[in-house]
Design an enzyme around this catalytic site. Structure first.
Site, PDB file in Angstrom:
ATOM      1  N   ASN A  77     -13.109  16.216   6.174  1.00  0.00           N
ATOM      2  CA  ASN A  77     -12.702  17.435   6.899  1.00  0.00           C
ATOM      3  C   ASN A  77     -11.847  18.347   6.015  1.00  0.00           C
ATOM      4  O   ASN A  77     -11.327  19.353   6.495  1.00  0.00           O
ATOM      5  CB  ASN A  77     -11.946  17.092   8.193  1.00  0.00           C
ATOM      6  CG  ASN A  77     -10.648  16.349   7.926  1.00  0.00           C
ATOM      7  OD1 ASN A  77     -10.302  16.085   6.771  1.00  0.00           O
ATOM      8  ND2 ASN A  77      -9.932  16.003   8.980  1.00  0.00           N
ATOM      9  N   ASN A  86       4.929  10.462  -4.982  1.00  0.00           N
ATOM     10  CA  ASN A  86       4.693   9.365  -5.937  1.00  0.00           C
ATOM     11  C   ASN A  86       5.044   9.762  -7.361  1.00  0.00           C
ATOM     12  O   ASN A  86       5.095  10.940  -7.703  1.00  0.00           O
ATOM     13  CB  ASN A  86       3.234   8.908  -5.849  1.00  0.00           C
ATOM     14  CG  ASN A  86       2.885   8.426  -4.461  1.00  0.00           C
ATOM     15  OD1 ASN A  86       2.058   9.016  -3.792  1.00  0.00           O
ATOM     16  ND2 ASN A  86       3.560   7.396  -4.013  1.00  0.00           N
ATOM     17  N   LYS A  97      -2.572   0.558   7.722  1.00  0.00           N
ATOM     18  CA  LYS A  97      -3.473  -0.171   6.817  1.00  0.00           C
ATOM     19  C   LYS A  97      -3.623  -1.613   7.296  1.00  0.00           C
ATOM     20  O   LYS A  97      -4.717  -2.172   7.321  1.00  0.00           O
ATOM     21  CB  LYS A  97      -2.930  -0.144   5.383  1.00  0.00           C
ATOM     22  CG  LYS A  97      -2.952   1.230   4.724  1.00  0.00           C
ATOM     23  CD  LYS A  97      -4.376   1.688   4.488  1.00  0.00           C
ATOM     24  CE  LYS A  97      -4.454   3.044   3.811  1.00  0.00           C
ATOM     25  NZ  LYS A  97      -5.809   3.613   3.797  1.00  0.00           N
ATOM     26  N   PHE A 156      -3.208  -1.192  -5.784  1.00  0.00           N
ATOM     27  CA  PHE A 156      -1.824  -1.124  -6.232  1.00  0.00           C
ATOM     28  C   PHE A 156      -1.486   0.366  -6.484  1.00  0.00           C
ATOM     29  O   PHE A 156      -1.612   1.160  -5.561  1.00  0.00           O
ATOM     30  CB  PHE A 156      -1.573  -2.140  -7.360  1.00  0.00           C
ATOM     31  CG  PHE A 156      -1.377  -3.502  -6.714  1.00  0.00           C
ATOM     32  CD1 PHE A 156      -2.459  -4.192  -6.166  1.00  0.00           C
ATOM     33  CD2 PHE A 156      -0.111  -4.037  -6.527  1.00  0.00           C
ATOM     34  CE1 PHE A 156      -2.273  -5.381  -5.466  1.00  0.00           C
ATOM     35  CE2 PHE A 156       0.084  -5.226  -5.840  1.00  0.00           C
ATOM     36  CZ  PHE A 156      -0.999  -5.896  -5.312  1.00  0.00           C
ATOM     37  N   ASN A 157      -1.081   0.805  -7.644  1.00  0.00           N
ATOM     38  CA  ASN A 157      -0.615   2.202  -7.766  1.00  0.00           C
ATOM     39  C   ASN A 157      -1.602   3.036  -8.579  1.00  0.00           C
ATOM     40  O   ASN A 157      -1.506   3.074  -9.811  1.00  0.00           O
ATOM     41  CB  ASN A 157       0.767   2.233  -8.413  1.00  0.00           C
ATOM     42  CG  ASN A 157       1.846   1.674  -7.497  1.00  0.00           C
ATOM     43  OD1 ASN A 157       1.775   0.525  -7.081  1.00  0.00           O
ATOM     44  ND2 ASN A 157       2.830   2.477  -7.168  1.00  0.00           N
ATOM     45  N   TYR A 163       2.576   4.162   8.009  1.00  0.00           N
ATOM     46  CA  TYR A 163       1.412   4.215   7.113  1.00  0.00           C
ATOM     47  C   TYR A 163       0.961   2.798   6.756  1.00  0.00           C
ATOM     48  O   TYR A 163      -0.221   2.458   6.851  1.00  0.00           O
ATOM     49  CB  TYR A 163       1.779   4.990   5.832  1.00  0.00           C
ATOM     50  CG  TYR A 163       0.826   4.734   4.693  1.00  0.00           C
ATOM     51  CD1 TYR A 163      -0.416   5.351   4.665  1.00  0.00           C
ATOM     52  CD2 TYR A 163       1.162   3.853   3.658  1.00  0.00           C
ATOM     53  CE1 TYR A 163      -1.308   5.083   3.624  1.00  0.00           C
ATOM     54  CE2 TYR A 163       0.282   3.586   2.627  1.00  0.00           C
ATOM     55  CZ  TYR A 163      -0.945   4.201   2.615  1.00  0.00           C
ATOM     56  OH  TYR A 163      -1.825   3.925   1.605  1.00  0.00           O
ATOM     57  N   SER A 194      -4.206  -1.194   1.038  1.00  0.00           N
ATOM     58  CA  SER A 194      -3.109  -0.942   0.107  1.00  0.00           C
ATOM     59  C   SER A 194      -2.293  -2.203  -0.080  1.00  0.00           C
ATOM     60  O   SER A 194      -2.123  -2.998   0.858  1.00  0.00           O
ATOM     61  CB  SER A 194      -2.215   0.159   0.684  1.00  0.00           C
ATOM     62  OG  SER A 194      -1.004   0.217  -0.033  1.00  0.00           O
TER      63      SER A 194
HETATM   64  N1  UFG Z   1       9.894   6.874  -8.467  1.00  0.00           N
HETATM   65  C1  UFG Z   1      10.876   7.587  -9.151  1.00  0.00           C
HETATM   66  N2  UFG Z   1      10.906   8.937  -8.973  1.00  0.00           N
HETATM   67  C2  UFG Z   1      10.008   9.612  -8.203  1.00  0.00           C
HETATM   68  C3  UFG Z   1       9.003   8.871  -7.523  1.00  0.00           C
HETATM   69  C4  UFG Z   1       8.967   7.508  -7.680  1.00  0.00           C
HETATM   70  O1  UFG Z   1      11.695   7.007  -9.857  1.00  0.00           O
HETATM   71  O2  UFG Z   1      10.090  10.843  -8.106  1.00  0.00           O
HETATM   72  C5  UFG Z   1       9.818   5.418  -8.667  1.00  0.00           C
HETATM   73  C6  UFG Z   1       9.935   4.612  -7.388  1.00  0.00           C
HETATM   74  O3  UFG Z   1      11.288   4.351  -7.082  1.00  0.00           O
HETATM   75  C7  UFG Z   1       9.141   3.355  -7.748  1.00  0.00           C
HETATM   76  C8  UFG Z   1       8.056   3.884  -8.694  1.00  0.00           C
HETATM   77  O4  UFG Z   1       8.535   5.130  -9.170  1.00  0.00           O
HETATM   78  O5  UFG Z   1       9.938   2.449  -8.460  1.00  0.00           O
HETATM   79  C9  UFG Z   1       6.720   4.086  -8.030  1.00  0.00           C
HETATM   80  O6  UFG Z   1       6.873   4.896  -6.866  1.00  0.00           O
HETATM   81  P1  UFG Z   1       5.598   5.506  -6.129  1.00  0.00           P
HETATM   82  O7  UFG Z   1       6.097   6.321  -4.969  1.00  0.00           O
HETATM   83  O8  UFG Z   1       4.719   6.184  -7.104  1.00  0.00           O
HETATM   84  O9  UFG Z   1       4.821   4.202  -5.621  1.00  0.00           O
HETATM   85  P2  UFG Z   1       5.245   3.092  -4.578  1.00  0.00           P
HETATM   86  O10 UFG Z   1       4.963   1.786  -5.237  1.00  0.00           O
HETATM   87  O11 UFG Z   1       6.587   3.272  -4.008  1.00  0.00           O
HETATM   88  O12 UFG Z   1       4.243   3.400  -3.385  1.00  0.00           O
HETATM   89  C10 UFG Z   1       2.858   3.274  -3.620  1.00  0.00           C
HETATM   90  C11 UFG Z   1       2.066   4.179  -2.712  1.00  0.00           C
HETATM   91  C12 UFG Z   1       2.127   3.741  -1.291  1.00  0.00           C
HETATM   92  C13 UFG Z   1       1.824   2.327  -1.181  1.00  0.00           C
HETATM   93  C14 UFG Z   1       2.704   1.513  -2.105  1.00  0.00           C
HETATM   94  C15 UFG Z   1       2.443   0.046  -2.102  1.00  0.00           C
HETATM   95  O13 UFG Z   1       2.561   5.480  -2.772  1.00  0.00           O
HETATM   96  O14 UFG Z   1       1.184   4.480  -0.557  1.00  0.00           O
HETATM   97  O15 UFG Z   1       2.487   1.971  -3.433  1.00  0.00           O
HETATM   98  O16 UFG Z   1       1.241  -0.231  -2.679  1.00  0.00           O
HETATM   99  F1  UFG Z   1       2.012   1.945   0.093  1.00  0.00           F
END
Ligand code: UFG
Length: 338
Positions: A32, A199, A153, A178-179, A149, A124
């Site tokens: 969409n 992220n 999942k 994962f990421n 969220y 996820s």
């Molecule tokens: N981080 C920073 N600065 C930022 C953004 C992130 O230092 O501006 C750090 C976070 O603290 C973390 C790492 O970068 O240590 C990764 O953060 P992300 O937000 O990129 O990823 P996350 O692991 O927190 O979250 C991701 C996805 C979610 C998912 C999760 C678990 O965004 O959707 O992985 O798989 F749920």
């Protein structure tokens, strides 16, 4: 195989379109355009040389989906359609549950009506919840998701597991990503987040391109080698190839499998930042900031099951991820809006 990509115009879906075509499959996208842009299809044509079949429709629209299923005779479905911003899911939980469950339920009803028996679900790693002992293995019980969220999942996984029980002969792959970072090496498609990114990598690239003033390093006192958070970053092209491998697997297996898609290697925020600066020959403005509430110190996969079951493993390096993310952002400072 003719494969429906529900929500397939987004970041992971668009890269999966490319890999499916290159593997000889026929993707059909329904989206969409809530968090994607129709210009992606011009880019996909430039990469693959093919006009990708696209229906602009909401996956929750049962009538529209029924018409598409009747017309296309799919061999399999990949379910990407869902909202994905964690903080927004806390503020707008009902909207998240409604959309993220309705998309899947509508697809499952269409599959039953039209005799489609294979579905790959975009899950996820977040469904594992706050577990402090990585690597995370599929056999570990969830510690309980920590936001709507993540719960959406988790609930989708429960729904799909039960769907296989009530529909013997179906095959389901629950792919726990994962990421995902990086972009196609052409620089033509990539991640295009709505608003300010949540992220790490899209934030880094927007700082590098001058759209954001500085990067916050969220937490430098975690129990990790350099004090910053450790994650399992996976190149989106590797991730997309994992979907192709899952579709091939579902073709001759029934039942339901949970499968991690990760590299098995954890990198810290500073590893990512240092690699990004080195391979792209630039310097990022950085500010030390507090931890984000709920962030784990270290979270990475055991990818053994994917290798054994799907014959899939990652090939790309952190250097590739940082180079490709930057090429996409540099060439498209405003995503698909240029
Ligand atoms: N981080 C920073 N600065 C930022 C953004 C992130 O230092 O501006 C750090 C976070 O603290 C973390 C790492 O970068 O240590 C990764 O953060 P992300 O937000 O990129 O990823 P996350 O692991 O927190 O979250 C991701 C996805 C979610 C998912 C999760 C678990 O965004 O959707 O992985 O798989 F749920």
């Amino acid at each position: 195989m003719k494969i429906l990509l529900a929500g397939g115009a987004g970041f992971i879906g668009s890269h999966t379109v490319v890999e499916l075509i290159q593997a000889g499959h026929e993707p059909v996208v329904v989206d969409n355009l809530y968090n994607s842009n129709r210009k992606v299809f011009e880019r996909l044509k430039a990469i693959t040389g093919k006009d990708v079949c696209f229906y602009e429709a909401d996956v929750c629209d049962a009538q529209a989906m029924d018409d598409i299923f009747a017309r296309e005779h799919f061999d399999a479905v990949i379910q990407f359609a869902g909202y994905k911003a964690v903080p927004e899911s806390v503020r707008e939980s009902v909207k998240y549950y409604r959309n993220n469950l309705d998309t899947t339920l509508t697809l499952l009803e269409c599959m039953q009506r039209h005799g489609v028996t294979r579905i790959v679900f975009s899950s996820s790693a977040t469904v594992y919840g706050p577990i402090e002992e990585s690597p995370l293995v599929e056999t570990m019980p969830s510690a309980g998701p920590t936001n709507p969220y993540a719960w959406s999942k988790y609930m989708n996984e429960v729904i799909l597991r039960d769907a296989v029980v009530s529909n013997p002969g179906w095959s389901v792959a629950l792919l726990r990503y994962f990421n995902p970072i990086g972009a196609h090496e052409s620089g033509l498609i990539g991640e295009n987040p709505l608003g300010i990114p949540n992220n790490l990598m899209p934030y880094v690239t927007q700082v590098a391109v001058g759209k954001l003033p500085h990067l916050n390093i969220n937490g430098t006192d975690f129990p990790t080698p350099d004090g910053t958070g450790v994650r399992d970053y996976i190149h989106v092209v590797d991730l997309a190839r994992g979907h192709v491998a899952a579709c091939d697997y579902l073709f001759d297996h029934t039942g339901c499998e949970v499968i991690n898609l990760g590299t098995g290697v954890g990198y810290s925020v500073m590893d990512v930042v240092n690699t990004f600066e080195r391979v792209n020959e630039l310097t990022l403005e950085k500010v030390i900031a507090p931890r984000r509430p709920g962030d784990m110190a270290s979270y990475y996969s055991d990818p053994t099951k994917a290798k054994n079951l799907l014959g899939w493993q990652t090939e790309k390096t952190l250097d590739d991820m940082c180079r490709d993310s930057w090429r996409w952002q540099k060439n498209n400072p405003n995503g698909y809006e240029d």
